[in-house]
Design a protein around this motif. Structure first.
Motif, PDB file in Angstrom:
ATOM      1  N   THR A  31      25.735  -0.189   1.790  1.00  0.00           N
ATOM      2  CA  THR A  31      26.750  -0.574   0.816  1.00  0.00           C
ATOM      3  C   THR A  31      26.201  -1.655  -0.110  1.00  0.00           C
ATOM      4  OG1 THR A  31      28.498  -0.105   2.428  1.00  0.00           O
ATOM      5  CG2 THR A  31      29.095  -1.461   0.519  1.00  0.00           C
ATOM      6  N   ILE A  32      26.322  -1.422  -1.415  1.00  0.00           N
ATOM      7  CA  ILE A  32      25.873  -2.378  -2.415  1.00  0.00           C
ATOM      8  C   ILE A  32      27.055  -3.200  -2.890  1.00  0.00           C
ATOM      9  CG2 ILE A  32      24.862  -2.641  -4.713  1.00  0.00           C
ATOM     10  CD1 ILE A  32      23.264  -0.140  -4.224  1.00  0.00           C
ATOM     11  N   LEU A  33      26.917  -4.514  -2.846  1.00  0.00           N
ATOM     12  CA  LEU A  33      27.984  -5.420  -3.276  1.00  0.00           C
ATOM     13  C   LEU A  33      27.777  -5.759  -4.742  1.00  0.00           C
ATOM     14  CD1 LEU A  33      27.960  -7.805  -0.174  1.00  0.00           C
ATOM     15  CD2 LEU A  33      29.375  -5.779  -0.557  1.00  0.00           C
ATOM     16  N   ALA A  34      28.474  -5.064  -5.609  1.00  0.00           N
ATOM     17  CA  ALA A  34      28.273  -5.259  -7.049  1.00  0.00           C
ATOM     18  C   ALA A  34      28.956  -6.517  -7.556  1.00  0.00           C
ATOM     19  CB  ALA A  34      28.789  -4.042  -7.808  1.00  0.00           C
ATOM     20  N   ASP A  35      30.115  -6.884  -6.976  1.00  0.00           N
ATOM     21  CA  ASP A  35      30.902  -7.992  -7.510  1.00  0.00           C
ATOM     22  C   ASP A  35      30.762  -9.266  -6.683  1.00  0.00           C
ATOM     23  OD1 ASP A  35      31.796  -6.289  -9.447  1.00  0.00           O
ATOM     24  OD2 ASP A  35      33.584  -5.699  -8.346  1.00  0.00           O
ATOM     25  N   ALA A  36      29.813  -9.301  -5.771  1.00  0.00           N
ATOM     26  CA  ALA A  36      29.708 -10.452  -4.880  1.00  0.00           C
ATOM     27  C   ALA A  36      28.974 -11.596  -5.567  1.00  0.00           C
ATOM     28  CB  ALA A  36      28.991 -10.051  -3.599  1.00  0.00           C
ATOM     29  N   LEU A  37      29.376 -12.819  -5.202  1.00  0.00           N
ATOM     30  CA  LEU A  37      28.716 -14.018  -5.711  1.00  0.00           C
ATOM     31  C   LEU A  37      27.596 -14.428  -4.769  1.00  0.00           C
ATOM     32  CD1 LEU A  37      31.766 -16.192  -6.801  1.00  0.00           C
ATOM     33  CD2 LEU A  37      29.952 -15.414  -8.300  1.00  0.00           C
ATOM     34  N   GLU A  38      26.515 -14.915  -5.326  1.00  0.00           N
ATOM     35  CA  GLU A  38      25.413 -15.446  -4.526  1.00  0.00           C
ATOM     36  C   GLU A  38      25.405 -16.958  -4.695  1.00  0.00           C
ATOM     37  OE1 GLU A  38      23.130 -16.244  -2.067  1.00  0.00           O
ATOM     38  OE2 GLU A  38      22.875 -14.063  -2.287  1.00  0.00           O
ATOM     39  N   SER A  39      25.624 -17.679  -3.603  1.00  0.00           N
ATOM     40  CA  SER A  39      25.718 -19.133  -3.682  1.00  0.00           C
ATOM     41  C   SER A  39      24.365 -19.815  -3.616  1.00  0.00           C
ATOM     42  CB  SER A  39      26.613 -19.659  -2.552  1.00  0.00           C
ATOM     43  OG  SER A  39      26.084 -19.262  -1.294  1.00  0.00           O
ATOM     44  N   ASN A  40      23.357 -19.151  -3.053  1.00  0.00           N
ATOM     45  CA  ASN A  40      22.030 -19.745  -2.938  1.00  0.00           C
ATOM     46  C   ASN A  40      21.326 -19.704  -4.297  1.00  0.00           C
ATOM     47  OD1 ASN A  40      18.965 -19.655  -2.427  1.00  0.00           O
ATOM     48  ND2 ASN A  40      19.776 -20.295  -0.444  1.00  0.00           N
ATOM     49  N   THR A  41      20.886 -20.864  -4.767  1.00  0.00           N
ATOM     50  CA  THR A  41      20.291 -20.956  -6.105  1.00  0.00           C
ATOM     51  C   THR A  41      19.054 -20.075  -6.244  1.00  0.00           C
ATOM     52  OG1 THR A  41      21.090 -23.224  -6.284  1.00  0.00           O
ATOM     53  CG2 THR A  41      19.369 -22.538  -7.834  1.00  0.00           C
ATOM     54  N   ALA A  42      18.172 -20.114  -5.251  1.00  0.00           N
ATOM     55  CA  ALA A  42      16.939 -19.334  -5.328  1.00  0.00           C
ATOM     56  C   ALA A  42      17.223 -17.841  -5.317  1.00  0.00           C
ATOM     57  CB  ALA A  42      16.008 -19.715  -4.179  1.00  0.00           C
ATOM     58  N   LYS A  43      18.149 -17.412  -4.466  1.00  0.00           N
ATOM     59  CA  LYS A  43      18.473 -15.989  -4.390  1.00  0.00           C
ATOM     60  C   LYS A  43      19.249 -15.525  -5.618  1.00  0.00           C
ATOM     61  CE  LYS A  43      18.545 -16.038   0.669  1.00  0.00           C
ATOM     62  NZ  LYS A  43      19.358 -15.836   1.888  1.00  0.00           N
ATOM     63  N   ARG A  44      19.963 -16.440  -6.248  1.00  0.00           N
ATOM     64  CA  ARG A  44      20.725 -16.088  -7.444  1.00  0.00           C
ATOM     65  C   ARG A  44      19.834 -16.011  -8.684  1.00  0.00           C
ATOM     66  NH1 ARG A  44      23.912 -20.044  -7.032  1.00  0.00           N
ATOM     67  NH2 ARG A  44      23.167 -21.297  -8.794  1.00  0.00           N
ATOM     68  N   SER A  45      18.588 -16.465  -8.579  1.00  0.00           N
ATOM     69  CA  SER A  45      17.705 -16.505  -9.745  1.00  0.00           C
ATOM     70  C   SER A  45      17.440 -15.126 -10.331  1.00  0.00           C
ATOM     71  CB  SER A  45      16.383 -17.179  -9.369  1.00  0.00           C
ATOM     72  OG  SER A  45      15.695 -16.426  -8.379  1.00  0.00           O
ATOM     73  N   SER A  46      17.404 -14.097  -9.494  1.00  0.00           N
ATOM     74  CA  SER A  46      17.159 -12.757 -10.028  1.00  0.00           C
ATOM     75  C   SER A  46      18.308 -12.306 -10.921  1.00  0.00           C
ATOM     76  CB  SER A  46      16.961 -11.758  -8.882  1.00  0.00           C
ATOM     77  OG  SER A  46      18.113 -11.709  -8.054  1.00  0.00           O
ATOM     78  N   THR A  47      19.538 -12.701 -10.564  1.00  0.00           N
ATOM     79  CA  THR A  47      20.689 -12.379 -11.413  1.00  0.00           C
ATOM     80  C   THR A  47      20.614 -13.128 -12.737  1.00  0.00           C
ATOM     81  OG1 THR A  47      22.069 -12.006  -9.459  1.00  0.00           O
ATOM     82  CG2 THR A  47      23.197 -12.387 -11.547  1.00  0.00           C
ATOM     83  N   THR A  48      20.280 -14.403 -12.671  1.00  0.00           N
ATOM     84  CA  THR A  48      20.155 -15.188 -13.897  1.00  0.00           C
ATOM     85  C   THR A  48      19.089 -14.605 -14.812  1.00  0.00           C
ATOM     86  OG1 THR A  48      20.778 -17.153 -12.616  1.00  0.00           O
ATOM     87  CG2 THR A  48      19.811 -17.512 -14.791  1.00  0.00           C
ATOM     88  N   TYR A  49      17.974 -14.213 -14.230  1.00  0.00           N
ATOM     89  CA  TYR A  49      16.890 -13.640 -15.042  1.00  0.00           C
ATOM     90  C   TYR A  49      17.333 -12.316 -15.669  1.00  0.00           C
ATOM     91  CZ  TYR A  49      12.322 -11.771 -16.334  1.00  0.00           C
ATOM     92  OH  TYR A  49      11.268 -11.245 -17.041  1.00  0.00           O
ATOM     93  N   PHE A  50      18.029 -11.489 -14.892  1.00  0.00           N
ATOM     94  CA  PHE A  50      18.523 -10.216 -15.433  1.00  0.00           C
ATOM     95  C   PHE A  50      19.435 -10.464 -16.633  1.00  0.00           C
ATOM     96  CE2 PHE A  50      21.961  -7.140 -15.676  1.00  0.00           C
ATOM     97  CZ  PHE A  50      21.281  -5.927 -15.753  1.00  0.00           C
ATOM     98  N   LEU A  51      20.321 -11.431 -16.534  1.00  0.00           N
ATOM     99  CA  LEU A  51      21.244 -11.721 -17.630  1.00  0.00           C
ATOM    100  C   LEU A  51      20.505 -12.283 -18.840  1.00  0.00           C
ATOM    101  CD1 LEU A  51      24.209 -13.259 -15.610  1.00  0.00           C
ATOM    102  CD2 LEU A  51      23.996 -10.924 -16.498  1.00  0.00           C
TER     103      LEU A  51
END
Length: 947
Positions: free
Chosen positions: A649-669
């Protein structure tokens, strides 16, 4: 005592008395025929490699000082012979065996010493002794052949550089301090003699010193490197004198006449020799270790001994002795040959990295770019690849633990004796690690040449291997992977290992005190990887941008392609271009590699550092010309979060609280923001917006929120299909985010962008935005208690077209002509001589001086240029109400006793002027359809506003 031992003793004894027993009438140049010290040194250096232990009887300062002295002092006809002896000496270039270490060897240690020689009387530099810093290598058995050769090469190169510097002084002195043609000719003859002496040793057979270096001309490279270094220093010193004043330059030349000698031509000659030697080294390394892109490398064991030369037979014997009891057949395989040469591969790269900046690009480009790229990339990447071909963090999960500390606090502990710490220390201690910067720059120059000299298909074969390499699983030896595949693989494995550990996103206080130094070393290595990658990509991207077709043609998708896309692919067809497909794949891979490293990049800020930004936006500029390539890139770097309880199951709407793990989302945006304009609406709505939405709804993660906010602004700027449906949510978000997460300038820019975009689609939605902003103004005004009931009714009265109050057509035309005049607030203040740019900068610098109410009102005024004519008078009616409210409050304050005028009343006056200023600017920004109406309104009300 053997004859070689007696020679070593004689050299030491003579060297100790050289500087103290010089005669005043000693000739400038030395005839070594009757010099017993020189003959002893020559005999010692000419000994075979089996006698290398006798050389250990000399200290480093004595050995290299003697080389410097005689190489600089010998008469010209003896220079070639001595240079040949240094280059071919098996005794000098073979490491001493550990079992035969002489007792005196331990005394020299590993400290740095200075090779010093005394200038002869009458020399221009006799006022002080010249010295060159030489890092003396220990006389102990070296830990590896590579470390020994690097130490020996560095010391010999520095001794040769010192000898050339001294020789220049002697030549100038022999020419009575003249630096004319005769002096330049004497210098050229000296350099030619050194090169000729090296060439003579190679004419008949391979010198024993080259055999000790696995067949590489390392001794030649070291000597030529010393000449190159010395000549460059002489050139740089002469250049600095040109920047002095005339008196300073004359004083410098009087103290050291050699500063006036031009070495441009000799330097060019030695650069050529250096390039030729490096090319020979690359030929040797590349032919044995690097396969042609896409081709199979035949096993070397299939060759007969009759097909190889004498050196190859000797090479096999030496590799067999190094590798142990393995058979010659297995040692001759591709892997074993590479392993044997890896012992010495770092030596020429170590020297080349230091001296390559002294060689111009046009000469570096004479090297085979494929060979140079292969050699440098393997040296760089192998530093960070673990023993299993993954990364140096492959054991991080086993080495990181958590432990309970005082106060029941859990902290992170890194095992100081674990595999990660051991491998990390070996990386930091490697000879090439301090030179990764210049080595990466050399590789970047090679890639730039490859891009400009190879066809798109050839460069793709070098960097990617196959056209769809990015989507293929690479098998086989990692050292033979295509370059970008190998770089991407390393970066992705570093990312996976780091993000899977508790260290990801951890703050310093969450780490045990004893482990903080180790984590700092880890981050030093991470940043070095990022810098190396960026430097490698820098020149390559510059060359690739230059090679792109100009102008770039955009090819829109056809109707047939659209129908086919509906059936056979997930996304509709997008635009294409005339850019070569290999270039687009290379750029995709560069940006995808950066995606794996963004957890490092983000520590420098959301945009990284200067060179990173240059490479990043250059790559986006290239790929942004092709819509299909943009879709492929976004699919490649899209962050995917999996439900821990159900991996399917892929969590499309989930928030990532860890800064390092969230970096891939920031880069994508960050990437999506730049590419929105060429993306089909379906891609925006189904791929980009679902990733944006969680971080817009929950604004606690400021870095990702700002990236998501920028993406939505890009949607409005590019008039995407979703902007009308998105407007209610986004406007409410903007209002709620100001001023906590948005500055006044950001808030106004976002609102005006929204109004401008939706006005092209729907006046009703545009008016809803204006009305919603006006409601927020009223709510803020009422919360401050700043207006009575009557004022409030007046501020929200309906708009409509108001009849002109006596404004003639002539006055209107005059206003149109003078519409670029200064702001009326300046006329009120009596300072109408400032231009609009200065006024706007002042307004921007003072924008924080106003309260939230005034900022909201100014934001609504800033939206005026974006509305259509049908809404203009209604919007201006709201502006009129705001200005009059401030004027009434100002009048009520002025009517009181002067001592009773408080700060709020003074703020009201300045706010009124600011609103008038903003209104005047907004009217000037109106387009041709609305400008006349706006100016008519302004002329009707300017007196009423008090400006």
């Amino acid at each position: 005592m053997t004859s070689l031992q007696r020679s070593a003793t004689a050299v030491k004894r003579a060297a100790a008395s050289q500087t103290s027993s010089k005669q005043a009438d000693e000739p400038i140049f030395l005839d070594p025929s009757d010099d017993t010290t020189f003959q002893s040194l020559k005999k010692l250096l000419s000994a075979p490699s089996s006698s290398t232990q006798h050389l250990s009887l000399l200290s480093d300062s004595t050995l290299y000082g003697s080389i410097t002295f005689y190489l600089s002092k010998l008469e010209l006809e003896h220079v070639a012979e001595f240079a040949g002896v240094i280059s071919s000496s098996g005794c000098l270039w073979t490491p001493p065996p550990p079992a035969n270490r002489p007792p005196s060897a331990a005394k020299s240690g590993t400290t740095s010493e200075k090779v010093t020689w005394t200038s002869e009387p009458g020399s221009s530099s006799s006022s002080s002794d010249k010295s060159v810093e030489v890092k003396s290598s220990p006389n102990l058995a070296p830990s590896s052949l590579s470390s020994f050769l690097i130490s020996r090469s560095t010391s010999v190169s520095q001794a040769v550089a010192a000898a050339l510097t001294k020789r220049v002084d002697l030549i100038v002195r022999s020419k009575k301090n003249s630096t004319g043609w005769a002096t330049r000719s004497a210098l050229s003859h000296y350099l030619n003699a050194v090169i000729q002496g090296i060439d003579d040793t190679e004419r008949d057979s391979t010198p024993e010193s080259y055999r000790a270096a696995r067949g590489l001309p390392i001794p030649r490279f070291a000597i030529i490197g010393g000449l190159l270094n010395a000549l460059y220093i002489l050139k740089d010193q002469r250049k600095r004198t040109r920047d002095m004043s005339i008196l300073e330059e004359m004083a410098a030349l009087r103290a050291n006449p050699s500063l006036g000698l031009s070495v441009r031509r000799p330097l060019s000659t030695i650069q050529d020799e250096w390039i030729v030697t490096l090319a020979e080294i690359l030929d040797h390394l590349y032919a044995r270790t690097t396969p042609s892109p896409g081709s199979d490398v035949a096993d070397a064991s299939a060759r007969d001994d009759s097909d190889v030369d004498e050196w190859e037979v000797e090479f096999r014997k030496r590799t067999a002795s190094v590798a142990g009891p393995a058979s010659i057949t297995s040692l001759a395989s591709k892997r074993t040959l590479r392993a044997a040469l890896s012992d010495v591969r770092d030596v020429p790269l170590y020297m080349a990295a230091q001296l390559a900046p002294l060689v111009p690009d046009r000469k570096i480009h004479a090297l085979d770019p494929v060979q140079l790229t292969s050699a440098t990339s393997d040296a760089i990447l192998s530093l960070f690849e673990g023993p299993d071909g993954s990364s140096f963090l492959s054991s991080l999960a086993q080495d990181v633990h958590t432990q309970q500390c005082s106060g029941q606090q859990t902290k992170i502990l890194v095992n100081p004796s674990g595999s990660t710490a051991t491998i990390l220390q070996s990386v930091l201690d490697s000879t090439l690690f301090p030179l990764l910067g210049p080595l990466s720059k050399l590789m970047s120059r090679a890639l730039a040449k490859a891009v400009t000299s190879l066809t798109p298909e050839q460069i793709s074969s070098l960097l990617l291997g196959t056209a769809d390499a990015a989507l293929e699983t690479q098998l086989g030896d990692i050292e033979f992977f295509p370059l970008l595949i190998r770089m991407s693989r390393l970066s992705s494995r570093l990312e996976a290992a780091w993000l899977a550990s508790p260290l990801a996103g951890a703050k310093e206080e969450e780490i045990v005190e004893s482990s903080r130094q180790l984590t700092k070393q880890l981050w030093t290595t991470f940043k070095t990887v990022l810098f190396s990658y960026t430097m490698v990509f820098d020149s390559m991207m510059d060359a690739l941008v230059d090679m792109c077709p100009s102008p770039t043609l955009t090819i829109p998708p056809t109707v047939g392609a659209e129908a086919e896309a509906q059936q056979s692919r997930r996304w509709p067809s997008a635009s294409t271009s005339n850019l070569p497909q290999p270039y687009l794949l290379i750029v995709q891979h560069v940006l995808a590699t950066y995606s794996h490293l963004y957890w490092i990049t983000s520590t420098f800020g959301s945009d990284g550092f200067d060179v990173y930004r240059k490479v990043f936006y250059s790559a986006l500029d290239v790929i942004g010309r092709d819509g299909e390539a943009c879709i492929q890139l976004l699919e490649l770097i899209a962050p995917v979060r999996v439900d821990p309880t159900d991996p399917s199951t892929i969590l499309a709407d989930a928030l990532e609280s860890n800064t390092a793990k969230r970096s891939s989302t920031t880069y994508f945006l960050n990437v999506a923001e730049q590419l929105v304009g060429v993306l089909p609406d379906q891609v925006v709505e189904q791929l980009v917006l679902p990733i944006c939405r969680p971080y817009l709804e929950n604004t606690r993660f400021s870095d990702t929120f700002e990236s998501a906010h920028s993406v939505v602004l890009a949607l409005y700027s590019n008039h995407k299909r979703c902007i009308l449906n998105l407007a209610p949510f986004y406007v409410e978000l903007l209002i709620a985010s100001y001023p906590q997460r948005l500055t006044a300038m950001q808030f106004e820019y976002a609102m005006s962008t929204v109004v401008g975009a939706v006005s092209d689609r729907s006046d009703s939605v545009a008016w809803w935005v204006i009305t919603r902003l006006a409601e927020e103004v009223d709510r803020e005004r009422l919360s401050e208690g700043g207006a009575g009931e009557g004022d409030r009714g007046k501020s929200v009265q309906a708009g409509g077209f108001v009849e002109s109050s006596g404004v003639t057509k002539g006055e209107l035309e005059d206003a149109l002509v003078k519409s670029d005049s200064t702001h009326p607030s300046d006329r009120a203040a009596g300072s109408s001589n400032q231009d609009n740019d200065t006024e706007r900068s002042q307004t921007g610098s003072e924008v924080d001086a106003y309260d939230r109410l005034t900022h909201l009102q100014m934001c609504l005024i800033g939206c005026i240029p974006s509305v259509n004519l049908v809404l203009l008078r209604s919007a201006l009616a709201k502006v009129e109400a705001y200005i009059m409210q401030h004027k009434q409050r100002e009048a009520s304050g002025l009517g009181s006793n002067a001592a009773e005028v408080d700060d709020a009343d003074q703020q009201t006056g300045s706010s009124r002027i600011a609103l008038c200023q903003k209104t005047f600017d907004a009217i000037q920004a109106l387009n041709a359809a609305t400008r006349e109406e706006g100016l008519r309104w302004w002329l009707d009300h300017r007196v009423q506003f008090g400006v």
